[in-house]
Structure formats: structure tokens, C-alpha cells
Write a protein that holds these residues in place. Structure first.
Motif, mmCIF file in Angstrom:
data_model
loop_
_atom_site.group_PDB
_atom_site.id
_atom_site.type_symbol
_atom_site.label_atom_id
_atom_site.label_comp_id
_atom_site.label_asym_id
_atom_site.label_seq_id
_atom_site.Cartn_x
_atom_site.Cartn_y
_atom_site.Cartn_z
ATOM 1 N N THR A 130 -14.262 -1.973 -18.645
ATOM 2 C CA THR A 130 -13.173 -2.232 -18.015
ATOM 3 C C THR A 130 -13.480 -4.315 -18.166
ATOM 4 O OG1 THR A 130 -14.317 -2.504 -16.198
ATOM 5 C CG2 THR A 130 -12.503 -0.942 -15.319
ATOM 6 N N GLU A 161 -13.947 -5.673 -21.133
ATOM 7 C CA GLU A 161 -13.149 -6.239 -21.991
ATOM 8 C C GLU A 161 -11.978 -6.733 -21.360
ATOM 9 O OE1 GLU A 161 -15.186 -6.196 -25.496
ATOM 10 O OE2 GLU A 161 -13.045 -5.914 -26.230
ATOM 11 N N GLN A 162 -11.402 -6.137 -20.357
ATOM 12 C CA GLN A 162 -10.262 -6.849 -20.042
ATOM 13 C C GLN A 162 -10.248 -7.314 -18.633
ATOM 14 O OE1 GLN A 162 -7.686 -3.820 -20.850
ATOM 15 N NE2 GLN A 162 -6.353 -5.928 -20.718
ATOM 16 N N ASN A 215 -12.188 -9.900 -19.489
ATOM 17 C CA ASN A 215 -12.912 -11.372 -19.851
ATOM 18 C C ASN A 215 -12.012 -12.077 -20.405
ATOM 19 O OD1 ASN A 215 -15.632 -11.222 -19.212
ATOM 20 N ND2 ASN A 215 -16.753 -10.339 -21.225
#
Lengths: 363, 306
Positions: free
Chosen positions: A200, A202-203, A205
């Protein structure tokens, strides 16, 4: 700031949804405080006493009866010879031996003083030390110590702040400090690593969430949880153990607010270097075990070797335990804990600064 | 120009994941990065989404440099990672609300953009994201990536782990999004999805082999191509590889595709060759190249200049 609120809101949604987390947060402080305070105390009762009474006078019998009535000792066996009593001690049948010499009563009446001998099994030095301490107190109440010679000194003592040496009074505030430190450090480390492990992060960021917002969004919920746990813990301490609360409770909460970031920051720092929750757990345990064993809860921190005391200055839990005892038992005010307060404040700032610095939104 | 990539390189230790890649994507285009796993597609996506710093080269997305202007850039892009990255323990509605909030957007304002997709999710709006099917997860991820009305959308392998029907629906949605002016960069390992893009870049081992429209790619395919089948496909493919020194044959669905560079082998000759080797039930027909045929040819023979 709104973004931080949204992050905190999301965090609480997740905490309340987690069927495991909420009961753990509420039940764990209660169970651990109760369990550890009752179990992990140094109060020793029902020690097995072997008696060798060579005098068999009314006075020697009264002394033995005193031992039995004290609650600390149980007269397990009356032996006729010291050899027999020694054998009992050796096979762990008794914990200590009270030997009363012949003519005990006569000597006492004639000379105003008499002696007895106490032998303890010191495999467990703590137990032996305490047993001897109790025994000494009983003997002295029965036989007043030899009056001081001219110019001699007499030593008397009294226990301040915990006059009856009640170990629960002593343990509960410390255990509370340890539990809160432990839980919030773990929760923070695991929570952040989880975002990385599940993906999560990654999203998150790629959103405009700033670094400080993300961090604050992670720390605030556990900060609040620390306060809630402190409230529950104090309530348990008061309701079940009747521990004294001499100091100002507002100071306790203020200090908790200042102290919590130390453990939150440590958890956060660990999460920056851990790739999985497993790694985070082991790293956090490594530090927490050291912190807890050296924090002064079980053994006095002041009696450790010099180098250990120096090292211990980096142990945040030590400060917390020290604070709790000072304020709750001794009624210390801000002036007395000022140094501790500012040390912890600085500690928190440094740890969080480090964590902030090592946290990377992109690689 | 919506996306412009110039000589972008990125290495992980000794492995060069992306080697001096350059390409440009026009505004309102669906641009496909087509290549096998490990070709460097995800690395390129993460660089363009400002999650990864390139070792060399420059890239601009919607006029913003991906390194310098990353803060402003993050407001203008939507990124859907290859791996499902929403909160599995939050519901459909909570996920969407959360991502709208952190972008400072309101679901109401941008609902028109996601309506077509979200209506399918609405019956499950209370369900936890982790309990959705693969196709539904994909749709929710797309909604969350769109909720702040980005100018450019990055979709990293959206087709992976999704059933064919959901995949088709998903591509229909992308076409509708393109109509509202959003530039879409999509990566995939599925060749059939390539044909649905406006233009594609074929990428392998960190290098771009060719950039063209799917039609242009297949039109540039110059070799005679046949679809062949027989009762013993395995032996058939092996035998056909020996037809001429540079002949190639590979499985392609129910058939095998036979490439005979330079021609010189008319159908009759091939049939005769197969008969001589005892093949039965032989079927042979000339076919048009697909993107996959182009890709296989490019992988074998290196970069085309088209």
C-alpha cells in the motif's frame, strides 16, 4: 493538516476493524499489570523453616511460635540435631534453619541478650536475602539488640515511601511503564512495515502526502493509544492494588505525552530498516528485551556496573519507570523530574529526527 | 506532448533494468509498453510516477520533470501498480474516500469520470477491498487512481490476474477515459491487449525494439507467414524449423506459425515436405502477422527501423 487528519482517521478505521488489535490494546495492559504484579513480586511467604531448639524453654518456644505466626515462615520440622537440620536443608526440604543454643533463656535473663543462628539456602540469593531479613526482624523484636556501649552507634531504619515494603506498590507503576513502552513501539514498527509488505505504501507514495504528514499520521494514533493505556493501567493500579498516587496525575499524562514519541520513534526507525514484519519483530524484540531487563524494574539500575549505567542512559524505558515511581510513590513534582523530563524530550526529538531522515519516499 | 522520455537508464547493482530508453506519448493517447516479464516495464513506470530516480536521462510528464517537479507531478498523475495496493481491510467506499481526501478532491466532483466503473462496484461498497474478486479489485484500483482527475494515467499490467471478460470491460473503460482527454500509459505482457492501444512500444531486456501503431507494426512485417497444423503438433514444429536454414516455427494457439524469411517456399513445396515426413491431417494457410509475430521476429532479429 487536514491530510494528517484523514490519515489518522484511516488508521483508526483499521485499528477498530481489526478483530485482534482492539481487544489486545484494552485487555493486554489490564492482564499484564494484574498478572505481573501478583506474580513477579519479591514478597516471600511460607518459607519452610527447620528448627533446632537446644534450649526448649518457654522463651525459645515463644520465639519459634513468633516465626510461625509471622506469615513468612512455616515450621516444617523440629529437629534434634543440627546435622539432621542441615540434611533437610541440603535436600531442599527446608529453606532455612533456626538454631537456638542451650541456655538461651538463661543467658537472656542474666545478661539481657542472647544469640540464635540462622542458616539459609542461598541457591536463590534474592530469596535467601529476604528470608534472612524477615528472620532478623522477628528475632530482634523478641530479643532487643545488645544495648549500645558507651560511644557506640545504634543503627535503626525506616522505609520511606513504601513503609511496609509492599512489592505491588513498587512493581505496578514500573510494569505499567514497561507495557506501554513495549506495545507502542511494536505497533508502530509493525504498522509501517505492513504498509510496505502489503504494497500500500506504493500507492501512498504517489499521492501528494508529504513525508511529515505520513509520519505524523502514523504516530498520532499510537500516541493517543498510549494515553488510553495509561488511563486503563492507572485505573487498574488504583482499583485492584490501591497503589498510592501521591503525585499530580496531570504530570503523569503530560510525561506520557512527551515520553511516547521515544518509543514511537524507535518503532518508526526500526521500520525504516526492516523489509518484513518478521524482521521488524525480531529487531524490536532485540532492543526491548535489553530495555526491559535493564530498566530497573527487576533489578535496581543504580547497582549495575559503571559501563552498563552509561549504556543505560540510552534506555528510554528506564526513564519512564523511574518517573512513574518518583511521581506515584514519592509524590515528586515537576521540579524533581525536570532532568528526566527534558532528557526524554530530547531523546524523542533525536529518535524521530533520525527516523524522519532515514525514511525515503522514493529510492 | 504528454509524456516525453529521453535516454532514461536505471540499474539495480549489476543488472541494467532500463537502457537509454526514449519515447514520446501524445496527449489523449493510449500508449502500450509491451514486453515479457523482466523487460523493465515496471521500472520505467516507477520512474515516470516519481517513485524511482533514474540513473541517467530525462523524463517529463505533462510538462513536469519527474525528478525536479515531483511534488506538482503527483497531483497530475494516477498510478495503478501491478500489485493490488489499496487497503484490503478498508471497504470499497472507504478506500475511494481516503484517496479522494488525500488528494483534496471530492468524490462528487469527479464522479462523472468514474461513474461507468463505479456503478459496478456500488453493490459491494461496504465490502472490504480484500474480499473482492480480481476484476473488481482492478476496477476499484482504477477508480482510486482516477478520483483526483489526473491528466496522465499509469497502469502497470492491469490485465494480470483478471479473467478475459473483465479484461475486455477494463479496456472498454480505458477507451472511454481516453475520450475525456486523459493520456494513458499501459504496460502488458498480453499481445492481444497490444492491438487495443493507439501506439505500442515493444520492450525487451530494458531496450525498446520498435515503436509504432499496432497496424503499422504488423504492416511492417515482411516475411511470408503461414498457420500450420497437423495431427502431431510437436513433431510438426520441430520438422518445420528444419525447412530452410532460417525458417522459424512456434506454437500459436491451435496452430503453429511458420515464418519463411525470403520466401522461396510456396505452399505446395511445404505440403510436399511435410508429406515426405509422414505428417497426417496437415492444414496450411497463409495468414496476416499479429503484434505477437512482429514481437517474436524483433526479438530474434533485433531492432527494426520503420
Amino acid at each position: 493538516m487536514r491530510t494528517v487528519l484523514y490519515l489518522v482517521q484511516k488508521e483508526f478505521l483499521q485499528v477498530f476493524r481489526n478483530r485482534f488489535m482492539l481487544p489486545m490494546l484494552l485487555v493486554m495492559p489490564v492482564v499484564q499489570t494484574v498478572l505481573l504484579s501478583f506474580a513477579a513480586n519479591y514478597e516471600i511467604q511460607n518459607l519452610s523453616l527447620g528448627v533446632v531448639d537446644h534450649d526448649l524453654s518457654p522463651m525459645s518456644r515463644q520465639l519459634v511460635a513468633r516465626f510461625g505466626a509471622s506469615g513468612y515462615f512455616r515450621v516444617k520440622k523440629s529437629a534434634f540435631s543440627i546435622q539432621e537440620a542441615d540434611a533437610d536443608l541440603a535436600r531442599d526440604y527446608t529453606d532455612l534453619i533456626l538454631e537456638i543454643p542451650p541456655h538461651f533463656e538463661r543467658d537472656f535473663i542474666r545478661e539481657g541478650t542472647a544469640g540464635v543462628s540462622i542458616t539459609a539456602n542461598a541457591i536463590n540469593p534474592v530469596k535467601a536475602g529476604l528470608a534472612i531479613g524477615y528472620a532478623q526482624a522477628i528475632v530482634q523484636s523478641e530479643i532487643p539488640p545488645r544495648p549500645p556501649q558507651k560511644g557506640g552507634l545504634e543503627l535503626t531504619y525506616s522505609n520511606w515511601y513504601n513503609p511496609r515494603l509492599d512489592y505491588k506498590t513498587f512493581m505496578v507503576p514500573g510494569i505499567l511503564g514497561v507495557i506501554i513502552s513495549m506495545i507502542i513501539c511494536f505497533l508502530t514498527a509493525l504498522n509501517i512495515v505492513r504498509e510496505r509488505e502489503v504494497g500500500t505504501i506504493e500507492q501512498i507514495n504517489v499521492t501528494p502526502i508529504r513525508k511529515w504528514q505520513f509520519i505524523l499520521g502514523k504516530l498520532l494514533p499510537f500516541w493517543l493509544i498510549a494515553l488510553v493505556m495509561m488511563t486503563i493501567g492507572l485505573a487498574v493500579g488504583w482499583l485492584i492494588f490501591r497503589i498510592p498516587m501521591l503525585g499530580d496525575l496531570r504530570l503523569v499524562f503530560l510525561y506520557t505525552l512527551v515520553f511516547a514519541p521515544c518509543m514511537l520513534g524507535l518503532g518508526f526507525l526500526i521500520s525504516n530498516f526492516a523489509e518484513s514484519q518478521q524482521q521488524a519483530i525480531f529487531t524490536a524484540w532485540f532492543f526491548l528485551v535489553i530495555f526491559i531487563l535493564m530498566c530497573g524494574l527487576f533489578t535496581p539500575a543504580d547497582s549495575m556496573p559503571r559501563w552498563a549505567q552509561w549504556l543505560n542512559m540510552l534506555n528510554p524505558v528506564k526513564y519512564f519507570v523511574e518517573f512513574m515511581r518518583l511521581v506515584l510513590l514519592k509524590g515528586a513534582g515537576f521540579a524533581e523530574i525536570r532532568q528526566n523530563f527534558f532528557t526524554v524530550l530530547t531523546y524523542g526529538a533525536v529518535v524521530n529526527g533520525l527516523a524522519m531522515w532515514t525514511y525515503r519516499k522514493r529510492v | 506532448m504528454s509524456i516525453s522520455v529521453q535516454n532514461i537508464s536505471k540499474s539495480y547493482g549489476p543488472v541494467q533494468a532500463v537502457k537509454a530508453v526514449s519515447f514520446e506519448v501524445l496527449e489523449g493517447e493510449i500508449f502500450g509498453l509491451i514486453g515479457p516479464d523482466g523487460a523493465g516495464k515496471t521500472t520505467l513506470f516507477r520512474i515516470l510516477a516519481s517513485l524511482l530516480l533514474p540513473d541517467a536521462g530525462q523524463a517529463r510528464v505533462d510538462g513536469l520533470d519527474v525528478v525536479q517537479d515531483y511534488k506538482a507531478l503527483r497531483r497530475r498523475i494516477g498510478y495503478m501498480p501491478g500489485r493490488f495496493s489499496l487497503y484490503q481491510d478498508l471497504s470499497v467506499e472507504e478506500n475511494l474516500g481516503f484517496f479522494a481526501n488525500v488528494f483534496g478532491a471530492h468524490i462528487r466532483d469527479n464522479y462523472d469520470l468514474i461513474r461507468d466503473i463505479y456503478v459496478q462496484l456500488e453493490p459491494f461498497s461496504d465490502r472490504r477491498a480484500g474480499a473482492l474478486s480480481g476484476g473488481m479489485k482492478q476496477k476499484l484500483a482504477l477508480c482510486c487512481a482516477l478520483i483526483h482527475r489526473p491528466r496522465v494515467l499509469f497502469l502497470d499490467e492491469p490485465g494480470t490476474g483478471v479473467d478475459p471478460v473483465s479484461r475486455k470491460e477494463f479496456w472498454d473503460m480505458l477507451r472511454r477515459l481516453r475520450a475525456s482527454g486523459i493520456t494513458i500509459l499501459v504496460s502488458t505482457a498480453y499481445m492481444d491487449e497490444a492491438a487495443l492501444c493507439d501506439r505500442v512500444a515493444l520492450i525487451q531486456k530494458g531496450e525498446i525494439l520498435a515503436i509504432d501503431t499496432p497496424r503499422g507494426l504488423t504492416a511492417a512485417y515482411r516475411h511470408p507467414l503461414f498457420a500450420v497444423r497437423s495431427d502431431d503438433m510437436y513433431r510438426l514444429i520441430r520438422d518445420l524449423r528444419d525447412l530452410t536454414p532460417d525458417a522459424d516455427c512456434y506454437a500459436f494457439g491451435e496452430y503453429a506459425h511458420l515464418v519463411v524469411p525470403g520466401g522461396g517456399s510456396p505452399s505446395a513445396a511445404i505440403l510436399q515436405y511435410l508429406e515426405a515426413r509422414g505428417h497426417t491431417g496437415v492444414e496450411l494457410l497463409p495468414v496476416q502477422a499479429t503484434v505477437e509475430d512482429s514481437f517474436i521476429d524483433l526479438m530474434k532479429n533485433g531492432v527494426w527501423t520503420t
